[in-house]
Scaffold this motif. Sequence first.
Motif, PDB file in Angstrom:
ATOM      1  N   THR A   1    -199.294  12.705 -18.100  1.00 49.19           N
ATOM      2  CA  THR A   1    -198.402  11.818 -18.838  1.00 49.19           C
ATOM      3  C   THR A   1    -199.243  11.044 -19.857  1.00 49.19           C
ATOM      4  O   THR A   1    -200.424  10.763 -19.628  1.00 49.19           O
ATOM      5  N   TRP A   2    -198.609  10.692 -20.976  1.00 46.52           N
ATOM      6  CA  TRP A   2    -199.328  10.084 -22.086  1.00 46.52           C
ATOM      7  C   TRP A   2    -198.765   8.707 -22.422  1.00 46.52           C
ATOM      8  O   TRP A   2    -197.589   8.419 -22.194  1.00 46.52           O
ATOM      9  N   ILE A   3    -199.649   7.879 -22.973  1.00 45.91           N
ATOM     10  CA  ILE A   3    -199.278   6.563 -23.504  1.00 45.91           C
ATOM     11  C   ILE A   3    -199.542   6.633 -25.000  1.00 45.91           C
ATOM     12  O   ILE A   3    -200.690   6.802 -25.432  1.00 45.91           O
ATOM     13  N   VAL A   4    -198.488   6.541 -25.785  1.00 39.02           N
ATOM     14  CA  VAL A   4    -198.597   6.796 -27.226  1.00 39.02           C
ATOM     15  C   VAL A   4    -197.783   5.751 -27.979  1.00 39.02           C
ATOM     16  O   VAL A   4    -196.724   5.314 -27.514  1.00 39.02           O
ATOM     17  N   GLY A   5    -198.264   5.369 -29.151  1.00 35.61           N
ATOM     18  CA  GLY A   5    -197.521   4.444 -29.996  1.00 35.61           C
ATOM     19  C   GLY A   5    -196.314   5.108 -30.624  1.00 35.61           C
ATOM     20  O   GLY A   5    -196.103   6.325 -30.514  1.00 35.61           O
ATOM     21  N   ALA A   6    -195.510   4.324 -31.294  1.00 33.56           N
ATOM     22  CA  ALA A   6    -194.295   4.822 -31.937  1.00 33.56           C
ATOM     23  C   ALA A   6    -194.630   5.919 -32.939  1.00 33.56           C
ATOM     24  O   ALA A   6    -195.681   5.906 -33.589  1.00 33.56           O
TER      25      ALA A   6
ATOM     26  N   SER B   1    -193.506   6.389 -35.766  1.00 36.38           N
ATOM     27  CA  SER B   1    -193.595   5.877 -37.128  1.00 36.38           C
ATOM     28  C   SER B   1    -194.917   5.176 -37.414  1.00 36.38           C
ATOM     29  O   SER B   1    -195.234   4.891 -38.572  1.00 36.38           O
ATOM     30  N   SER B   2    -195.699   4.875 -36.366  1.00 36.80           N
ATOM     31  CA  SER B   2    -196.985   4.198 -36.550  1.00 36.80           C
ATOM     32  C   SER B   2    -198.059   5.221 -36.854  1.00 36.80           C
ATOM     33  O   SER B   2    -197.951   6.394 -36.497  1.00 36.80           O
ATOM     34  N   CYS B   3    -199.139   4.767 -37.498  1.00 38.02           N
ATOM     35  CA  CYS B   3    -200.178   5.716 -37.897  1.00 38.02           C
ATOM     36  C   CYS B   3    -200.824   6.381 -36.692  1.00 38.02           C
ATOM     37  O   CYS B   3    -200.982   7.614 -36.659  1.00 38.02           O
ATOM     38  N   CYS B   4    -201.176   5.601 -35.664  1.00 32.96           N
ATOM     39  CA  CYS B   4    -201.869   6.202 -34.525  1.00 32.96           C
ATOM     40  C   CYS B   4    -200.907   7.042 -33.686  1.00 32.96           C
ATOM     41  O   CYS B   4    -201.284   8.086 -33.164  1.00 32.96           O
ATOM     42  N   GLY B   5    -199.650   6.611 -33.566  1.00 34.62           N
ATOM     43  CA  GLY B   5    -198.674   7.408 -32.851  1.00 34.62           C
ATOM     44  C   GLY B   5    -198.455   8.751 -33.518  1.00 34.62           C
ATOM     45  O   GLY B   5    -198.364   9.795 -32.848  1.00 34.62           O
ATOM     46  N   ALA B   6    -198.379   8.740 -34.854  1.00 33.62           N
ATOM     47  CA  ALA B   6    -198.192   9.987 -35.589  1.00 33.62           C
ATOM     48  C   ALA B   6    -199.415  10.886 -35.453  1.00 33.62           C
ATOM     49  O   ALA B   6    -199.301  12.107 -35.270  1.00 33.62           O
ATOM     50  N   VAL B   7    -200.617  10.282 -35.551  1.00 35.86           N
ATOM     51  CA  VAL B   7    -201.841  11.082 -35.448  1.00 35.86           C
ATOM     52  C   VAL B   7    -201.968  11.690 -34.050  1.00 35.86           C
ATOM     53  O   VAL B   7    -202.325  12.858 -33.897  1.00 35.86           O
ATOM     54  N   THR B   8    -201.674  10.911 -33.001  1.00 30.35           N
ATOM     55  CA  THR B   8    -201.769  11.432 -31.636  1.00 30.35           C
ATOM     56  C   THR B   8    -200.844  12.627 -31.445  1.00 30.35           C
ATOM     57  O   THR B   8    -201.231  13.648 -30.861  1.00 30.35           O
ATOM     58  N   ARG B   9    -199.631  12.524 -31.931  1.00 29.23           N
ATOM     59  CA  ARG B   9    -198.691  13.634 -31.785  1.00 29.23           C
ATOM     60  C   ARG B   9    -199.179  14.877 -32.521  1.00 29.23           C
ATOM     61  O   ARG B   9    -199.071  15.997 -32.013  1.00 29.23           O
ATOM     62  N   SER B  10    -199.740  14.698 -33.716  1.00 28.94           N
ATOM     63  CA  SER B  10    -200.222  15.860 -34.468  1.00 28.94           C
ATOM     64  C   SER B  10    -201.469  16.456 -33.826  1.00 28.94           C
ATOM     65  O   SER B  10    -201.646  17.681 -33.821  1.00 28.94           O
ATOM     66  N   VAL B  11    -202.325  15.610 -33.246  1.00 27.54           N
ATOM     67  CA  VAL B  11    -203.531  16.112 -32.570  1.00 27.54           C
ATOM     68  C   VAL B  11    -203.136  16.946 -31.351  1.00 27.54           C
ATOM     69  O   VAL B  11    -203.690  18.026 -31.119  1.00 27.54           O
ATOM     70  N   CYS B  12    -202.190  16.454 -30.576  1.00 27.30           N
ATOM     71  CA  CYS B  12    -201.736  17.212 -29.408  1.00 27.30           C
ATOM     72  C   CYS B  12    -201.091  18.532 -29.837  1.00 27.30           C
ATOM     73  O   CYS B  12    -201.307  19.578 -29.206  1.00 27.30           O
TER      74      CYS B  12
ATOM     75  N   HIS C   1    -194.958   6.200 -21.777  1.00 31.86           N
ATOM     76  CA  HIS C   1    -194.958   4.819 -22.254  1.00 31.86           C
ATOM     77  C   HIS C   1    -195.154   4.804 -23.767  1.00 31.86           C
ATOM     78  O   HIS C   1    -196.083   5.428 -24.285  1.00 31.86           O
ATOM     79  N   ASP C   2    -194.298   4.096 -24.449  1.00 34.50           N
ATOM     80  CA  ASP C   2    -194.350   3.950 -25.910  1.00 34.50           C
ATOM     81  C   ASP C   2    -194.882   2.555 -26.212  1.00 34.50           C
ATOM     82  O   ASP C   2    -194.149   1.566 -26.142  1.00 34.50           O
TER      83      ASP C   2
ATOM     84  N   GLN D   1    -201.452   4.820 -15.432  1.00 36.94           N
ATOM     85  CA  GLN D   1    -200.121   5.196 -15.892  1.00 36.94           C
ATOM     86  C   GLN D   1    -200.117   6.348 -16.893  1.00 36.94           C
ATOM     87  O   GLN D   1    -199.050   6.784 -17.319  1.00 36.94           O
ATOM     88  N   GLY D   2    -201.281   6.809 -17.282  1.00 40.93           N
ATOM     89  CA  GLY D   2    -201.327   7.922 -18.220  1.00 40.93           C
ATOM     90  C   GLY D   2    -202.639   7.958 -18.967  1.00 40.93           C
ATOM     91  O   GLY D   2    -203.550   7.148 -18.719  1.00 40.93           O
ATOM     92  N   VAL D   3    -202.753   8.927 -19.872  1.00 43.20           N
ATOM     93  CA  VAL D   3    -203.934   9.073 -20.718  1.00 43.20           C
ATOM     94  C   VAL D   3    -203.529   8.739 -22.149  1.00 43.20           C
ATOM     95  O   VAL D   3    -202.343   8.673 -22.482  1.00 43.20           O
ATOM     96  N   ALA D   4    -204.520   8.535 -23.016  1.00 39.88           N
ATOM     97  CA  ALA D   4    -204.214   8.141 -24.390  1.00 39.88           C
ATOM     98  C   ALA D   4    -205.366   8.518 -25.304  1.00 39.88           C
ATOM     99  O   ALA D   4    -206.490   8.787 -24.845  1.00 39.88           O
ATOM    100  N   LEU D   5    -205.087   8.539 -26.580  1.00 41.33           N
ATOM    101  CA  LEU D   5    -206.126   8.617 -27.597  1.00 41.33           C
ATOM    102  C   LEU D   5    -206.263   7.236 -28.222  1.00 41.33           C
ATOM    103  O   LEU D   5    -205.257   6.628 -28.613  1.00 41.33           O
TER     104      LEU D   5
END
Length: 332
Positions: free
Chosen positions: A204-209, A211-222, A233-234, A249-253
């Motif tokens: 399970t992952w913990i990622v920002g929204a 629309s946010s820069c890091c949330g968008a980058v994490t999704r594209s990296v995955c 968790h958002d 609760q999860g992993v994250a970048l």
Amino acid sequence: MDPLSPAFTIDLRRLTVLRELQRRGSVARTAEALHLTPSAVSQQLTALARDLGVPLTERDGRGVRLTGQARVLLAHADAIAAQLERARADLAAYGDGGRGTVTVGCFSSGILGLLPAALRALRERLPRVRVDVVEAEPPDLFTALDAGQVDVAVAVDFAAAPPHTDRRYTREDLLTDVLDVALPPGHRLADRGAVPLRELAMDTWIVGAASSCCGAVTRSVCAAAGFTPEIRHDVNDWAALAGLVEAGQGVALVPRLVRSLYAHRTLALRPAEGPPPSRNVFAAVRAGAENDPVVTAVREELRRAADGVRGNEVTPGGWRSGAVAAESGGDG
């Protein structure tokens, strides 16, 4: 419409509305960005078209699209805005450039990891200049920059940011911010020298929204690693994200710009295997404003701060503490 008059004039405020429509793509989103009603936006566009004697929009289903004449006008609008900024810069340079207020818009991790050094240097260099900081990300950050509410924008390249070819801005790259994998205590990959992202596909992952820069980058990296993360968790706050990882609760970048928040956490920060996931951090000003003496000073100190971040760059193998370090024997 009436033909163009040789004495026609352009209301620059209406031109700003047209430029924002080009960026946002709809009257409703333009109205939201400019804090106007959709009716007011439509009235401004209609008035501008009437002043010029050419159609600027045409119906496209339930929305509108720009006409060819509007795109011709927008090409000139960029030059007009840039020339006005040069005039502003020349007027500022007429004095000593050592007083006034400048506003810097920046994303959250940049405020934490990049701005403090620049702000300290600016306080010593220009003690009579007040520097205000606003947390913002594209596209709102660049709407504020266009409107003069922000003088310098510090941002990350991602889908919502303007392209490198956008003539409205003078931009420069500051640094490449690497993202590392944050793992809870006792995670099966915590002892790896580098973590293969594909092996986290079932976590399970913990990622920002999104629309946010890091949330968008994490999704594209995955996605580039071959999977879609299960986002449990958002969370956009970096300290809160660290607490959730630490609680299992999860992993994250996480970007290295915020590594100071993780130094005393009982978790593992490990580099990703292969080419490191990263994001490009850049600074932008309105085209023509780069010669303003105060803006020039801000840009110079941002470059120095970025150089300092690069100079202090370390591999995160030594950022482990508490239970994780004990389980692994403290190797780093």
